[in-house]
Design a protein around this motif. Sequence first.
Motif, PDB file in Angstrom:
ATOM      1  N   GLY A 202     -12.391 -10.276  -3.320  1.00 51.52           N
ATOM      2  CA  GLY A 202     -12.465  -8.821  -3.262  1.00 51.52           C
ATOM      3  C   GLY A 202     -11.149  -8.165  -3.643  1.00 51.52           C
ATOM      4  N   LEU A 203     -10.028  -8.712  -3.170  1.00 47.76           N
ATOM      5  CA  LEU A 203      -8.731  -8.132  -3.502  1.00 47.76           C
ATOM      6  C   LEU A 203      -8.414  -8.277  -4.988  1.00 47.76           C
ATOM      7  N   ARG A 204      -8.751  -9.416  -5.564  1.00 46.75           N
ATOM      8  CA  ARG A 204      -8.512  -9.595  -7.005  1.00 46.75           C
ATOM      9  C   ARG A 204      -9.294  -8.554  -7.812  1.00 46.75           C
ATOM     10  N   ASN A 205     -10.558  -8.369  -7.481  1.00 50.31           N
ATOM     11  CA  ASN A 205     -11.383  -7.412  -8.217  1.00 50.31           C
ATOM     12  C   ASN A 205     -10.960  -5.972  -7.930  1.00 50.31           C
ATOM     13  N   TYR A 206     -10.542  -5.712  -6.698  1.00 52.11           N
ATOM     14  CA  TYR A 206     -10.099  -4.371  -6.332  1.00 52.11           C
ATOM     15  C   TYR A 206      -8.858  -3.976  -7.126  1.00 52.11           C
ATOM     16  N   LEU A 207      -7.850  -4.850  -7.151  1.00 55.30           N
ATOM     17  CA  LEU A 207      -6.608  -4.525  -7.844  1.00 55.30           C
ATOM     18  C   LEU A 207      -6.782  -4.525  -9.358  1.00 55.30           C
ATOM     19  N   ALA A 228      -5.301   3.440  -9.887  1.00 51.18           N
ATOM     20  CA  ALA A 228      -5.443   3.959 -11.251  1.00 51.18           C
ATOM     21  C   ALA A 228      -4.921   2.969 -12.287  1.00 51.18           C
ATOM     22  N   ASP A 229      -3.823   2.286 -11.953  1.00 50.04           N
ATOM     23  CA  ASP A 229      -3.256   1.295 -12.868  1.00 50.04           C
ATOM     24  C   ASP A 229      -3.611  -0.102 -12.365  1.00 50.04           C
ATOM     25  N   PRO A 230      -4.389  -0.864 -13.138  1.00 54.22           N
ATOM     26  CA  PRO A 230      -4.807  -2.199 -12.694  1.00 54.22           C
ATOM     27  C   PRO A 230      -3.614  -3.132 -12.485  1.00 54.22           C
ATOM     28  N   LEU A 231      -3.782  -4.069 -11.564  1.00 49.89           N
ATOM     29  CA  LEU A 231      -2.774  -5.087 -11.301  1.00 49.89           C
ATOM     30  C   LEU A 231      -3.424  -6.462 -11.349  1.00 49.89           C
ATOM     31  N   THR A 232      -2.621  -7.444 -11.694  1.00 46.19           N
ATOM     32  CA  THR A 232      -3.069  -8.825 -11.719  1.00 46.19           C
ATOM     33  C   THR A 232      -2.470  -9.560 -10.524  1.00 46.19           C
ATOM     34  N   VAL A 233      -3.311 -10.219  -9.748  1.00 48.13           N
ATOM     35  CA  VAL A 233      -2.846 -10.931  -8.560  1.00 48.13           C
ATOM     36  C   VAL A 233      -2.248 -12.264  -8.962  1.00 48.13           C
ATOM     37  N   ASP A 234      -1.027 -12.530  -8.534  1.00 47.91           N
ATOM     38  CA  ASP A 234      -0.350 -13.798  -8.801  1.00 47.91           C
ATOM     39  C   ASP A 234      -0.435 -14.754  -7.614  1.00 47.91           C
ATOM     40  N   GLN A 235      -0.508 -14.189  -6.414  1.00 48.17           N
ATOM     41  CA  GLN A 235      -0.500 -15.038  -5.223  1.00 48.17           C
ATOM     42  C   GLN A 235      -1.190 -14.300  -4.093  1.00 48.17           C
ATOM     43  N   ILE A 236      -2.006 -15.019  -3.331  1.00 46.42           N
ATOM     44  CA  ILE A 236      -2.685 -14.446  -2.165  1.00 46.42           C
ATOM     45  C   ILE A 236      -2.306 -15.253  -0.944  1.00 46.42           C
ATOM     46  N   VAL A 251      -0.479  -9.963  -0.719  1.00 46.41           N
ATOM     47  CA  VAL A 251      -0.611 -10.493  -2.069  1.00 46.41           C
ATOM     48  C   VAL A 251       0.637 -10.162  -2.870  1.00 46.41           C
ATOM     49  N   VAL A 252       0.874 -10.949  -3.914  1.00 51.17           N
ATOM     50  CA  VAL A 252       1.904 -10.655  -4.917  1.00 51.17           C
ATOM     51  C   VAL A 252       1.170 -10.383  -6.219  1.00 51.17           C
ATOM     52  N   ALA A 253       1.436  -9.230  -6.821  1.00 52.35           N
ATOM     53  CA  ALA A 253       0.720  -8.832  -8.038  1.00 52.35           C
ATOM     54  C   ALA A 253       1.686  -8.141  -8.992  1.00 52.35           C
ATOM     55  N   HIS A 254       1.297  -8.067 -10.275  1.00 53.36           N
ATOM     56  CA  HIS A 254       2.127  -7.377 -11.259  1.00 53.36           C
ATOM     57  C   HIS A 254       1.264  -6.446 -12.102  1.00 53.36           C
ATOM     58  N   ASP A 255       1.910  -5.396 -12.642  1.00 55.12           N
ATOM     59  CA  ASP A 255       1.185  -4.442 -13.472  1.00 55.12           C
ATOM     60  C   ASP A 255       1.380  -4.761 -14.946  1.00 55.12           C
ATOM     61  N   SER A 256       0.930  -3.845 -15.815  1.00 55.79           N
ATOM     62  CA  SER A 256       0.981  -4.089 -17.262  1.00 55.79           C
ATOM     63  C   SER A 256       2.411  -4.125 -17.793  1.00 55.79           C
ATOM     64  N   ARG A 257       3.372  -3.579 -17.055  1.00 54.20           N
ATOM     65  CA  ARG A 257       4.774  -3.603 -17.482  1.00 54.20           C
ATOM     66  C   ARG A 257       5.528  -4.794 -16.892  1.00 54.20           C
ATOM     67  N   GLN A 258       4.777  -5.668 -16.220  1.00 53.75           N
ATOM     68  CA  GLN A 258       5.333  -6.859 -15.575  1.00 53.75           C
ATOM     69  C   GLN A 258       6.214  -6.522 -14.372  1.00 53.75           C
ATOM     70  N   THR A 259       5.977  -5.344 -13.774  1.00 51.68           N
ATOM     71  CA  THR A 259       6.637  -5.019 -12.515  1.00 51.68           C
ATOM     72  C   THR A 259       5.889  -5.722 -11.393  1.00 51.68           C
ATOM     73  N   SER A 260       6.615  -6.453 -10.577  1.00 54.02           N
ATOM     74  CA  SER A 260       5.989  -7.244  -9.518  1.00 54.02           C
ATOM     75  C   SER A 260       6.031  -6.489  -8.186  1.00 54.02           C
ATOM     76  N   PHE A 261       4.946  -6.609  -7.418  1.00 55.72           N
ATOM     77  CA  PHE A 261       4.831  -5.954  -6.120  1.00 55.72           C
ATOM     78  C   PHE A 261       4.343  -6.961  -5.079  1.00 55.72           C
ATOM     79  N   THR A 262       4.894  -6.864  -3.869  1.00 55.08           N
ATOM     80  CA  THR A 262       4.355  -7.582  -2.716  1.00 55.08           C
ATOM     81  C   THR A 262       3.650  -6.545  -1.853  1.00 55.08           C
ATOM     82  N   LEU A 263       2.351  -6.722  -1.625  1.00 51.88           N
ATOM     83  CA  LEU A 263       1.517  -5.703  -1.006  1.00 51.88           C
ATOM     84  C   LEU A 263       0.693  -6.309   0.122  1.00 51.88           C
TER      85      LEU A 263
END
Length: 287
Positions: A202-207, A228-236, A251-263
Motif C-alpha cells: 500500500g505504501l509503495r502504491n500510495y507514494l 502530488a509528486d510521486p516518490l519511489t520507495v527504496d526501503q521499507i 520508509v526511505v524514498a526518493h523523488d524524480s530529482r533524486q532527493t531522498s527522504f526518510t518518512l
Amino acid sequence: MSRSAPSAARVRVETRAFWRLRVAASLTRWVLYTAAIVGIIATARFAIAPPRPAVARAPSVDPRDPGSEAFATVFARRYMTWNAAAPAEHADGLAAFVNTATDPDLGLGQPARGSERVVSAEIVQADRVGPGEHAYTVELDTGRPSLTYLSVDVVHAAGGARQLGRYPALVGPPLVAPATTLDGRSVGPISDPSLSAVVGRGLRNYLAGSHTNLAADLAPAAVVSTPADPLTVDQIGQPRVAPDGGVLTTVVAHDSRQTSFTLTYEMDVTRTAGRWLIAAIQTDPRT
C-alpha cells in the motif's frame, strides 16, 4: 415505742380494648420492618454505585479566533517594519491600531540609519489573558540570522471591534526539545506477515501515485489523497503497532530529482472476510 404498720402496696388496674393493643403491636413491628428495609436498600446502593469524589472539570478551550489572529499578525508586520530614510511610514502603518495624537509609533524609536522589513509572520502561540482578551505570539522573519517573537495583546472592545490591549512585548520562542525517536512511538512489531505485506504494498502504491493498484488494498469507505509528486520507495522498515492501534511504518524514498527522504506513515487497517484492508493513510483529506 410502737411501730406503725407498713403501708400496703397499691396496684392500679386499667382496662384497654384488645384491638388497641393489637394495633400498637403491629405499628411497632412495621416500624422495625421499614427501618430494616431502608438499611438494606442503602447498603445495596453503596455496594452497586459507591459515591465518587467530585472531579473538577477541565477548563474549556476557547475556539480559534481567525479575526484576532489576523489582527495580531498584521500589527506585528507593521510594527517591526521601518525605514530610517522615511520614518513617517512606520506611524502611517500603525495608524489603524493606535491614536496617532498620543503615541503614533507605539514607543518604537527608529535608528538614524538602516531599515527592517518583515519577510513572513505567523502565529505560534495563543494565551487567554481574560474574557475577550488574548495574547498572541507572532513569529517574524526579518531576514536576520535569528527569528523575532512579538507578543501582541488583542482585546474585543464594545461592539465587537478588536483593539490593541497594551504595548507589544519582545519575547523568546516557544520551548522545543530534541525528539527522542522519529519513527513513531509503538507498542511492538507486527507479527502477521499478511498485514505487513498489505502495508508495504500500500505504501509503495500510495507514494508512487498508483491509484488503481492502491484501490485493490483499500477498504470500501477509505478516502486517500496521494502526494502530488510521486516518490519511489527504496526501503521499507518493519511495520509496528502504534499506541492508538494504527500501523506505523518508516520508509526511505526518493523523488524524480533524486532527493531522498526518510518518512514515517501511520495507517488505519481493518480485517474484512479474512483479509487486511487499508482504511486510511496518515491523513484524512476530507478534513
